[in-house]
Write a protein that holds these residues in place. Structure first.
Motif, PDB file in Angstrom:
ATOM      1  N   SER A   1       0.872  -1.177   0.000  1.00 18.56           N
ATOM      2  CA  SER A   1       0.000   0.000   0.000  1.00 18.56           C
ATOM      3  C   SER A   1       0.907   1.225   0.000  1.00 18.56           C
ATOM      4  O   SER A   1       2.126   1.093   0.004  1.00 18.56           O
ATOM      5  CB  SER A   1      -0.928   0.005   1.224  1.00 18.56           C
ATOM      6  OG  SER A   1      -0.201   0.278   2.404  1.00 18.56           O
ATOM      7  N   SER A   2       0.311   2.398   0.013  1.00 15.37           N
ATOM      8  CA  SER A   2       1.125   3.618  -0.069  1.00 15.37           C
ATOM      9  C   SER A   2       2.034   3.805   1.137  1.00 15.37           C
ATOM     10  O   SER A   2       3.022   4.527   1.056  1.00 15.37           O
ATOM     11  CB  SER A   2       0.226   4.842  -0.240  1.00 15.37           C
ATOM     12  OG  SER A   2      -0.608   4.983   0.898  1.00 15.37           O
ATOM     13  N   ASP A   3       1.743   3.135   2.248  1.00 16.63           N
ATOM     14  CA  ASP A   3       2.576   3.307   3.441  1.00 16.63           C
ATOM     15  C   ASP A   3       3.113   1.999   4.025  1.00 16.63           C
ATOM     16  O   ASP A   3       3.619   1.983   5.130  1.00 16.63           O
ATOM     17  CB  ASP A   3       1.815   4.083   4.511  1.00 16.63           C
ATOM     18  CG  ASP A   3       0.580   3.357   5.006  1.00 16.63           C
ATOM     19  OD1 ASP A   3       0.095   2.445   4.308  1.00 16.63           O
ATOM     20  OD2 ASP A   3       0.112   3.694   6.103  1.00 16.63           O
ATOM     21  N   LEU A   4       3.033   0.896   3.276  1.00 18.03           N
ATOM     22  CA  LEU A   4       3.500  -0.402   3.780  1.00 18.03           C
ATOM     23  C   LEU A   4       4.404  -1.119   2.780  1.00 18.03           C
ATOM     24  O   LEU A   4       4.087  -1.213   1.602  1.00 18.03           O
ATOM     25  CB  LEU A   4       2.320  -1.322   4.084  1.00 18.03           C
ATOM     26  CG  LEU A   4       1.330  -0.882   5.159  1.00 18.03           C
ATOM     27  CD1 LEU A   4       0.152  -1.841   5.198  1.00 18.03           C
ATOM     28  CD2 LEU A   4       2.009  -0.805   6.506  1.00 18.03           C
ATOM     29  N   LEU A   5       5.527  -1.659   3.292  1.00 17.39           N
ATOM     30  CA  LEU A   5       6.431  -2.482   2.512  1.00 17.39           C
ATOM     31  C   LEU A   5       6.496  -3.845   3.191  1.00 17.39           C
ATOM     32  O   LEU A   5       6.715  -3.933   4.391  1.00 17.39           O
ATOM     33  CB  LEU A   5       7.832  -1.860   2.468  1.00 17.39           C
ATOM     34  CG  LEU A   5       8.873  -2.612   1.654  1.00 17.39           C
ATOM     35  CD1 LEU A   5       8.647  -2.347   0.169  1.00 17.39           C
ATOM     36  CD2 LEU A   5      10.257  -2.190   2.072  1.00 17.39           C
ATOM     37  N   SER A   6       6.295  -4.907   2.428  1.00 20.53           N
ATOM     38  CA  SER A   6       6.228  -6.256   2.975  1.00 20.53           C
ATOM     39  C   SER A   6       7.408  -7.097   2.490  1.00 20.53           C
ATOM     40  O   SER A   6       7.776  -7.047   1.324  1.00 20.53           O
ATOM     41  CB  SER A   6       4.922  -6.906   2.516  1.00 20.53           C
ATOM     42  OG  SER A   6       4.907  -8.273   2.834  1.00 20.53           O
ATOM     43  N   VAL A   7       7.985  -7.889   3.399  1.00 15.41           N
ATOM     44  CA  VAL A   7       8.995  -8.881   3.051  1.00 15.41           C
ATOM     45  C   VAL A   7       8.366 -10.239   3.358  1.00 15.41           C
ATOM     46  O   VAL A   7       8.089 -10.550   4.513  1.00 15.41           O
ATOM     47  CB  VAL A   7      10.295  -8.692   3.856  1.00 15.41           C
ATOM     48  CG1 VAL A   7      11.317  -9.746   3.481  1.00 15.41           C
ATOM     49  CG2 VAL A   7      10.858  -7.290   3.650  1.00 15.41           C
ATOM     50  N   THR A   8       8.108 -11.037   2.306  1.00 10.35           N
ATOM     51  CA  THR A   8       7.321 -12.262   2.441  1.00 10.35           C
ATOM     52  C   THR A   8       8.020 -13.438   1.781  1.00 10.35           C
ATOM     53  O   THR A   8       8.587 -13.301   0.705  1.00 10.35           O
ATOM     54  CB  THR A   8       5.945 -12.077   1.763  1.00 10.35           C
ATOM     55  OG1 THR A   8       5.350 -10.875   2.221  1.00 10.35           O
ATOM     56  CG2 THR A   8       5.015 -13.238   2.041  1.00 10.35           C
TER      57      THR A   8
ATOM     58  N   ARG B   1       8.433  -9.439   7.684  1.00  6.47           N
ATOM     59  CA  ARG B   1       8.407  -8.105   8.284  1.00  6.47           C
ATOM     60  C   ARG B   1       7.556  -7.178   7.433  1.00  6.47           C
ATOM     61  O   ARG B   1       7.543  -7.263   6.220  1.00  6.47           O
ATOM     62  CB  ARG B   1       9.828  -7.570   8.354  1.00  6.47           C
ATOM     63  CG  ARG B   1       9.998  -6.288   9.100  1.00  6.47           C
ATOM     64  CD  ARG B   1       9.820  -6.386  10.579  1.00  6.47           C
ATOM     65  NE  ARG B   1      10.838  -7.253  11.153  1.00  6.47           N
ATOM     66  CZ  ARG B   1      10.769  -7.739  12.374  1.00  6.47           C
ATOM     67  NH1 ARG B   1       9.758  -7.454  13.135  1.00  6.47           N
ATOM     68  NH2 ARG B   1      11.707  -8.513  12.833  1.00  6.47           N
ATOM     69  N   ILE B   2       6.861  -6.286   8.109  1.00  4.36           N
ATOM     70  CA  ILE B   2       6.123  -5.199   7.473  1.00  4.36           C
ATOM     71  C   ILE B   2       6.769  -3.897   7.933  1.00  4.36           C
ATOM     72  O   ILE B   2       6.924  -3.673   9.134  1.00  4.36           O
ATOM     73  CB  ILE B   2       4.641  -5.191   7.902  1.00  4.36           C
ATOM     74  CG1 ILE B   2       3.946  -6.496   7.541  1.00  4.36           C
ATOM     75  CG2 ILE B   2       3.904  -3.987   7.329  1.00  4.36           C
ATOM     76  CD1 ILE B   2       3.730  -6.707   6.078  1.00  4.36           C
ATOM     77  N   TYR B   3       7.168  -3.068   6.984  1.00  4.15           N
ATOM     78  CA  TYR B   3       7.740  -1.762   7.315  1.00  4.15           C
ATOM     79  C   TYR B   3       6.706  -0.696   6.974  1.00  4.15           C
ATOM     80  O   TYR B   3       6.195  -0.662   5.865  1.00  4.15           O
ATOM     81  CB  TYR B   3       9.022  -1.522   6.514  1.00  4.15           C
ATOM     82  CG  TYR B   3      10.117  -2.495   6.868  1.00  4.15           C
ATOM     83  CD1 TYR B   3      10.944  -2.248   7.950  1.00  4.15           C
ATOM     84  CD2 TYR B   3      10.308  -3.653   6.132  1.00  4.15           C
ATOM     85  CE1 TYR B   3      11.951  -3.148   8.288  1.00  4.15           C
ATOM     86  CE2 TYR B   3      11.310  -4.555   6.460  1.00  4.15           C
ATOM     87  CZ  TYR B   3      12.120  -4.295   7.534  1.00  4.15           C
ATOM     88  OH  TYR B   3      13.108  -5.181   7.860  1.00  4.15           O
ATOM     89  N   ARG B   4       6.421   0.161   7.952  1.00  2.76           N
ATOM     90  CA  ARG B   4       5.448   1.234   7.750  1.00  2.76           C
ATOM     91  C   ARG B   4       6.167   2.548   7.493  1.00  2.76           C
ATOM     92  O   ARG B   4       7.285   2.754   7.942  1.00  2.76           O
ATOM     93  CB  ARG B   4       4.551   1.361   8.970  1.00  2.76           C
ATOM     94  CG  ARG B   4       3.739   0.094   9.221  1.00  2.76           C
ATOM     95  CD  ARG B   4       2.926   0.237  10.468  1.00  2.76           C
ATOM     96  NE  ARG B   4       2.020   1.369  10.320  1.00  2.76           N
ATOM     97  CZ  ARG B   4       0.711   1.289  10.437  1.00  2.76           C
ATOM     98  NH1 ARG B   4       0.154   0.141  10.724  1.00  2.76           N
ATOM     99  NH2 ARG B   4      -0.032   2.347  10.293  1.00  2.76           N
ATOM    100  N   SER B   5       5.514   3.450   6.782  1.00  2.00           N
ATOM    101  CA  SER B   5       6.135   4.729   6.436  1.00  2.00           C
ATOM    102  C   SER B   5       6.410   5.598   7.660  1.00  2.00           C
ATOM    103  O   SER B   5       7.236   6.500   7.600  1.00  2.00           O
ATOM    104  CB  SER B   5       5.261   5.495   5.443  1.00  2.00           C
ATOM    105  OG  SER B   5       3.998   5.782   6.022  1.00  2.00           O
TER     106      SER B   5
ATOM    107  N   THR C   1       7.622   2.410  11.951  1.00  2.66           N
ATOM    108  CA  THR C   1       7.351   1.242  12.787  1.00  2.66           C
ATOM    109  C   THR C   1       7.414  -0.031  11.946  1.00  2.66           C
ATOM    110  O   THR C   1       7.291   0.003  10.721  1.00  2.66           O
ATOM    111  CB  THR C   1       5.978   1.341  13.474  1.00  2.66           C
ATOM    112  OG1 THR C   1       4.961   1.450  12.476  1.00  2.66           O
ATOM    113  CG2 THR C   1       5.922   2.545  14.403  1.00  2.66           C
ATOM    114  N   MET C   2       7.602  -1.148  12.633  1.00  8.59           N
ATOM    115  CA  MET C   2       7.664  -2.450  11.968  1.00  8.59           C
ATOM    116  C   MET C   2       6.658  -3.387  12.615  1.00  8.59           C
ATOM    117  O   MET C   2       6.366  -3.267  13.800  1.00  8.59           O
ATOM    118  CB  MET C   2       9.066  -3.046  12.099  1.00  8.59           C
ATOM    119  CG  MET C   2      10.113  -2.263  11.371  1.00  8.59           C
ATOM    120  SD  MET C   2      11.745  -3.037  11.497  1.00  8.59           S
ATOM    121  CE  MET C   2      12.100  -2.821  13.232  1.00  8.59           C
ATOM    122  N   ARG C   3       6.165  -4.302  11.834  1.00 11.69           N
ATOM    123  CA  ARG C   3       5.255  -5.328  12.330  1.00 11.69           C
ATOM    124  C   ARG C   3       5.719  -6.679  11.824  1.00 11.69           C
ATOM    125  O   ARG C   3       6.478  -6.767  10.870  1.00 11.69           O
ATOM    126  CB  ARG C   3       3.836  -5.054  11.845  1.00 11.69           C
ATOM    127  CG  ARG C   3       3.293  -3.716  12.323  1.00 11.69           C
ATOM    128  CD  ARG C   3       1.872  -3.647  12.008  1.00 11.69           C
ATOM    129  NE  ARG C   3       1.144  -3.754  13.261  1.00 11.69           N
ATOM    130  CZ  ARG C   3      -0.097  -3.383  13.389  1.00 11.69           C
ATOM    131  NH1 ARG C   3      -0.746  -2.934  12.362  1.00 11.69           N
ATOM    132  NH2 ARG C   3      -0.701  -3.493  14.538  1.00 11.69           N
TER     133      ARG C   3
END
Length: 97
Positions: A55-62, A70-74, A77-79
């Motif tokens: 999405s416009s503010d999320l980068l996913s490593v899958t 990992r999910i990187y937010r703009s 923060t990380m999830r």
């Protein structure tokens, strides 16, 4: 890299020869993958791993198995493992942008 005895380090371009007991490059230099890096629409795929802007503010490593590493937010923060934001939710890579 990985710290080895004697202050030497191991990275993805070097390897150890079993039984030799020392850090060696074996005269081979770089190793090459049989699978190329693939580029798609806001996506890079490296073997079983996909890095995708979901999405416009999320980068996913899958991973291909569906585990979201990992999910990187703009906002910085990380999830962790949120399947809805996985890079493989949409199988098609799309055309590079």
């Amino acid at each position: 890299g990985t710290d080895l005895p004697g202050g030497k380090s191991l990275n993805g371009f070097d390897y150890l020869t079993e039984g030799q007991g020392d850090y060696l490059t074996g005269g081979q230099g770089l190793t090459y993958s049989t699978q190329p890096v693939i580029f798609g629409d806001r996506t890079v795929q490296i073997q079983d791993w996909r890095i995708r802007q979901v999405s416009s503010d999320l980068l996913s490593v899958t991973n291909e198995n569906g585990n979201v590493s990992r999910i990187y937010r703009s906002d910085g923060t990380m999830r962790g493992n949120v399947k809805e934001w996985g890079g493989y939710v949409i199988e098609d890579l799309g055309e590079p942008t």
